[in-house]
Design a protein around this motif. Structure first.
Motif, PDB file in Angstrom:
ATOM      1  N   ILE A  33      38.225  61.772  74.148  1.00 58.63           N
ATOM      2  CA  ILE A  33      36.960  61.214  73.628  1.00 58.63           C
ATOM      3  C   ILE A  33      36.077  60.941  74.896  1.00 58.63           C
ATOM      4  O   ILE A  33      36.495  60.965  75.769  1.00 58.63           O
ATOM      5  CB  ILE A  33      37.093  59.753  72.904  1.00 58.63           C
ATOM      6  CG1 ILE A  33      37.731  58.936  73.517  1.00 58.63           C
ATOM      7  CG2 ILE A  33      38.260  60.026  71.354  1.00 58.63           C
ATOM      8  CD1 ILE A  33      37.855  57.324  73.042  1.00 58.63           C
TER       9      ILE A  33
ATOM     10  N   LYS B  11      40.776  72.443  64.551  1.00 60.92           N
ATOM     11  CA  LYS B  11      41.399  72.711  65.543  1.00 60.92           C
ATOM     12  C   LYS B  11      42.816  73.226  65.204  1.00 60.92           C
ATOM     13  O   LYS B  11      43.377  74.187  65.840  1.00 60.92           O
ATOM     14  CB  LYS B  11      41.495  71.287  66.444  1.00 60.92           C
ATOM     15  CG  LYS B  11      41.947  71.498  67.979  1.00 60.92           C
ATOM     16  CD  LYS B  11      42.116  70.473  68.779  1.00 60.92           C
ATOM     17  CE  LYS B  11      40.410  70.192  69.033  1.00 60.92           C
ATOM     18  NZ  LYS B  11      40.424  69.279  69.924  1.00 60.92           N
TER      19      LYS B  11
ATOM     20  N   LYS C 167      30.115  60.214  62.996  1.00 61.23           N
ATOM     21  CA  LYS C 167      31.057  60.097  63.938  1.00 61.23           C
ATOM     22  C   LYS C 167      32.348  60.288  63.302  1.00 61.23           C
ATOM     23  O   LYS C 167      33.283  61.235  63.967  1.00 61.23           O
ATOM     24  CB  LYS C 167      31.128  58.932  64.986  1.00 61.23           C
ATOM     25  CG  LYS C 167      32.144  58.894  66.040  1.00 61.23           C
ATOM     26  CD  LYS C 167      31.917  57.413  66.848  1.00 61.23           C
ATOM     27  CE  LYS C 167      32.862  57.943  68.098  1.00 61.23           C
ATOM     28  NZ  LYS C 167      32.426  56.916  68.988  1.00 61.23           N
ATOM     29  N   THR C 168      32.727  59.678  62.256  1.00 58.75           N
ATOM     30  CA  THR C 168      34.046  59.931  61.580  1.00 58.75           C
ATOM     31  C   THR C 168      34.232  61.071  61.062  1.00 58.75           C
ATOM     32  O   THR C 168      35.371  61.813  61.238  1.00 58.75           O
ATOM     33  CB  THR C 168      34.062  58.647  60.658  1.00 58.75           C
ATOM     34  OG1 THR C 168      34.067  57.044  61.379  1.00 58.75           O
ATOM     35  CG2 THR C 168      35.312  58.771  59.756  1.00 58.75           C
TER      36      THR C 168
ATOM     37  N   TYR D 100      43.330  57.510  57.287  1.00 56.19           N
ATOM     38  CA  TYR D 100      42.934  58.784  58.201  1.00 56.19           C
ATOM     39  C   TYR D 100      42.955  60.154  57.235  1.00 56.19           C
ATOM     40  O   TYR D 100      41.777  60.901  57.367  1.00 56.19           O
ATOM     41  CB  TYR D 100      43.933  58.918  59.427  1.00 56.19           C
ATOM     42  CG  TYR D 100      43.724  59.809  60.111  1.00 56.19           C
ATOM     43  CD1 TYR D 100      42.357  60.004  61.166  1.00 56.19           C
ATOM     44  CD2 TYR D 100      44.330  61.289  59.995  1.00 56.19           C
ATOM     45  CE1 TYR D 100      42.182  60.829  61.997  1.00 56.19           C
ATOM     46  CE2 TYR D 100      44.127  62.388  60.991  1.00 56.19           C
ATOM     47  CZ  TYR D 100      42.822  62.074  61.672  1.00 56.19           C
ATOM     48  OH  TYR D 100      42.436  63.417  62.693  1.00 56.19           O
TER      49      TYR D 100
ATOM     50  N   LYS E 267      43.704  61.840  71.090  1.00 52.70           N
ATOM     51  CA  LYS E 267      42.445  62.720  71.111  1.00 52.70           C
ATOM     52  C   LYS E 267      41.723  62.462  72.431  1.00 52.70           C
ATOM     53  O   LYS E 267      41.814  61.329  73.022  1.00 52.70           O
ATOM     54  CB  LYS E 267      41.746  62.207  69.974  1.00 52.70           C
ATOM     55  CG  LYS E 267      42.183  62.408  68.614  1.00 52.70           C
ATOM     56  CD  LYS E 267      41.174  62.024  67.499  1.00 52.70           C
ATOM     57  CE  LYS E 267      41.556  62.347  65.986  1.00 52.70           C
ATOM     58  NZ  LYS E 267      40.594  61.782  65.142  1.00 52.70           N
TER      59      LYS E 267
ATOM     60  N   LYS F  44      36.727  68.181  63.037  1.00 55.88           N
ATOM     61  CA  LYS F  44      37.038  68.760  64.417  1.00 55.88           C
ATOM     62  C   LYS F  44      38.577  68.851  64.206  1.00 55.88           C
ATOM     63  O   LYS F  44      39.189  69.849  64.687  1.00 55.88           O
ATOM     64  CB  LYS F  44      36.484  67.973  65.721  1.00 55.88           C
ATOM     65  CG  LYS F  44      35.363  68.327  66.147  1.00 55.88           C
ATOM     66  CD  LYS F  44      35.064  67.506  67.105  1.00 55.88           C
ATOM     67  CE  LYS F  44      33.415  67.549  67.761  1.00 55.88           C
ATOM     68  NZ  LYS F  44      33.130  66.706  68.897  1.00 55.88           N
ATOM     69  N   SER F  45      39.287  67.862  63.827  1.00 55.97           N
ATOM     70  CA  SER F  45      40.826  67.854  63.975  1.00 55.97           C
ATOM     71  C   SER F  45      41.200  68.880  62.994  1.00 55.97           C
ATOM     72  O   SER F  45      42.183  69.619  63.325  1.00 55.97           O
ATOM     73  CB  SER F  45      41.053  66.615  63.387  1.00 55.97           C
ATOM     74  OG  SER F  45      42.692  66.326  63.317  1.00 55.97           O
TER      75      SER F  45
ATOM     76  N   GLU G  53      34.542  64.023  63.748  1.00 53.77           N
ATOM     77  CA  GLU G  53      35.919  63.640  64.443  1.00 53.77           C
ATOM     78  C   GLU G  53      36.935  64.450  63.714  1.00 53.77           C
ATOM     79  O   GLU G  53      37.961  65.035  63.919  1.00 53.77           O
ATOM     80  CB  GLU G  53      36.132  62.561  64.869  1.00 53.77           C
ATOM     81  CG  GLU G  53      35.096  62.147  65.947  1.00 53.77           C
ATOM     82  CD  GLU G  53      35.418  62.828  67.254  1.00 53.77           C
ATOM     83  OE1 GLU G  53      36.832  63.278  67.722  1.00 53.77           O
ATOM     84  OE2 GLU G  53      34.354  63.479  68.016  1.00 53.77           O
TER      85      GLU G  53
ATOM     86  N   HIS H   9      33.638  57.853  75.891  1.00 49.58           N
ATOM     87  CA  HIS H   9      33.473  56.287  75.713  1.00 49.58           C
ATOM     88  C   HIS H   9      32.794  55.659  76.595  1.00 49.58           C
ATOM     89  O   HIS H   9      33.031  55.941  77.837  1.00 49.58           O
ATOM     90  CB  HIS H   9      34.661  55.831  75.128  1.00 49.58           C
ATOM     91  CG  HIS H   9      34.520  54.352  74.703  1.00 49.58           C
ATOM     92  ND1 HIS H   9      33.699  53.832  74.072  1.00 49.58           N
ATOM     93  CD2 HIS H   9      35.014  53.196  75.429  1.00 49.58           C
ATOM     94  CE1 HIS H   9      33.761  52.742  73.546  1.00 49.58           C
ATOM     95  NE2 HIS H   9      34.615  51.999  74.664  1.00 49.58           N
TER      96      HIS H   9
ATOM     97  N   THR I  87      26.986  68.324  61.791  1.00 46.86           N
ATOM     98  CA  THR I  87      26.194  67.222  62.312  1.00 46.86           C
ATOM     99  C   THR I  87      24.824  66.980  61.941  1.00 46.86           C
ATOM    100  O   THR I  87      24.260  65.863  61.626  1.00 46.86           O
ATOM    101  CB  THR I  87      26.383  67.006  63.870  1.00 46.86           C
ATOM    102  OG1 THR I  87      27.803  67.200  64.298  1.00 46.86           O
ATOM    103  CG2 THR I  87      25.953  65.900  64.492  1.00 46.86           C
TER     104      THR I  87
END
Length: 347
Positions: free
Chosen positions: A8, A104, A93-94, A136, A6, A100-101, A97, A10, A79
C-alpha cells in the motif's frame, strides 16, 4: 493461521499492510517487528516496504507480478466511474483495492473471459483457503458486481454472483455508568465536548469531525448532519446540557471553519487524534474494555431503546437506511432481560 499481505501507499510512503486475526498474542508479536505501526484510518498494521520485510512475508510474487496493462486500464476506468457517481473517497478506495485483488488472481486471463466459475474459484481458492472474513469477501463481491455491470463485453452474469452469509454479531454496548466515567475523564473541555457530542447524538466519528459551527441550531435544539453516509443530510436532537457545553467550548476555542479544528486554524480535527482522546479517557476511567468511538454510538442507540424511544425514531436519528439495521439493538437491550427471574433463584 491466515495472514493477508498487501502493498500500500500510506502517507506518501510505500508500506506493507498485514491483515491477521485480532489476537493479543499476534498483536504483541507484530509490535516487535522493526517499523511496525497501526493505522487507525486504514484499520491495519503495516511495515516499511524494504527487502527484509518483503522476504519476511514472501512478497516476491506480489512485488514482481503487477497487474497487466489491460487490468491497469480497467482499474483506472473503474475509479473514474466511481468518481463520476460521487462515491465517497473511502468507498472508492475499498472497491478499487478489492477489484485489484480479484484481478491479480486472474492476471493472465483477459477481463472479457473472466466468468462466474472464476469468481467461485477465487472464493474457494483464495478467500476461504486463507480464512479471510465474510465482510472482506462481501467487499470483493460488491466490487466485482459493480465493475462488471459497467462494461459491455463480459462472460460474467452479474445477477448470479452470490454473497457470503454474514456473521450476526451483536454491537458492543457500554453501561450508562461506564459512559459517564469516560465522558467525565477529561478536564480538557475540547476533548470532553467531542466525546460527549458523539455519545449524546449517536454520531459516527466522521460526522463529528465534519461538523461546522453553523450546524448547531440552538433555537430548534437540533444538530444538522450534512452529507453523511449515503450522502444524506439528517437532523439529530440536541441536548440542552450539550448546548451549554458547546457554548463554553466555543468561548475558549472560537472555531472558524470546523466545529472541532486541528492544531492549524481551518483544518479538521485528526481522526487518529480523536481515537487517542478516547484511549486516554479509558485509561483515566480505568476501563479495560477495547472500546472504540463507535461503541459510544451503539451505546446511545441502546440506551434510547431502553428508555422507551420508538425504533423508527432511533433509525432516523442514526441515519440507518434499513430498519433491520436498527433492530439489532433490540438484541442487546437488557431492560426486559433484567425482569426475567432465573429458576436458579428458586432452588
Amino acid at each position: 493461521m491466515a495472514i493477508e499481505v498487501k502493498l500500500i501507499t500510506h502517507r506518501n510512503q510505500r508500506r506493507i499492510a498485514v491483515y491477521f486475526p485480532n489476537t493479543r498474542e499476534l498483536i504483541n508479536r507484530f509490535k516487535n517487528l522493526n517499523g511496525a505501526k497501526w493505522s487507525q484510518s486504514l484499520k491495519v498494521w503495516h511495515l516499511p516496504d524494504i527487502p527484509a520485510n518483503r522476504k519476511l512475508f514472501k512478497l516476491k510474487e506480489l512485488v514482481f507480478n503487477p497487474l497487466n496493462e489491460e487490468k491497469q486500464e480497467a482499474i483506472r476506468n473503474f475509479t473514474n466511474y466511481l468518481l463520476t457517481k460521487r462515491y465517497s473517497t473511502s468507498t472508492i478506495k475499498t472497491y478499487v483495492e478489492a477489484l485489484k485483488s480479484f484481478f491479480k488472481y486472474f492476471n493472465d486471463k483477459n477481463v472479457a473471459d473472466i466468468n462466474n466459475a472464476d469468481v467461485m474459484l477465487y472464493h474457494q481458492d483464495y478467500i476461504l483457503k486463507n480464512n479471510l472474513s465474510s465482510s472482506y469477501q462481501n467487499q470483493i463481491v460488491n466490487a466485482i458486481k459493480l465493475y462488471f455491470a459497467t462494461i459491455r463485453e463480459t462472460a460474467i452474469v452479474v445477477e448470479k454472483i452470490y454473497r457470503p452469509k454474514t456473521e450476526k454479531l451483536l454491537p458492543n454496548v457500554l453501561s450508562k455508568n461506564e459512559v459517564k466515567k469516560i465522558l467525565d475523564a477529561h478536564s480538557n473541555i475540547k476533548h470532553k465536548t467531542m466525546l460527549s457530542v458523539i455519545y449524546s447524538c449517536g454520531l459516527r466519528r466522521s460526522e463529528l469531525i465534519n461538523l461546522r459551527p453553523k450546524d448547531i441550531d440552538g433555537e430548534r435544539m437540533i444538530i444538522i448532519i450534512r452529507q453523511a453516509k449515503g450522502k444524506k443530510d439528517r437532523i439529530v436532537p440536541l441536548s440542552s446540557r450539550i448546548l451549554e457545553m458547546l457554548r463554553s467550548y466555543y468561548k475558549v476555542y472560537k472555531p472558524k471553519t470546523w466545529l472541532f479544528e486541528g492544531q492549524k486554524e481551518g483544518t479538521k480535527y485528526d481522526e487518529r487524534s480523536l481515537a487517542q482522546v478516547l484511549k486516554q479517557a479509558l485509561q483515566k476511567a480505568k476501563i479495560a474494555k477495547p472500546v472504540t468511538l463507535h461503541w459510544l454510538r451503539h451505546s446511545y442507540a441502546t440506551h434510547l431503546l431502553e428508555s422507551g424511544t420508538d425504533l423508527r425514531y432511533i433509525q432516523e436519528i442514526l441515519g440507518h437506511k434499513s430498519s433491520k439495521t436498527t433492530e439489532i439493538y433490540t438484541h442487546v437491550s437488557t431492560k426486559s432481560l433484567q425482569n426475567i427471574k432465573s429458576p436458579f433463584d428458586d432452588l
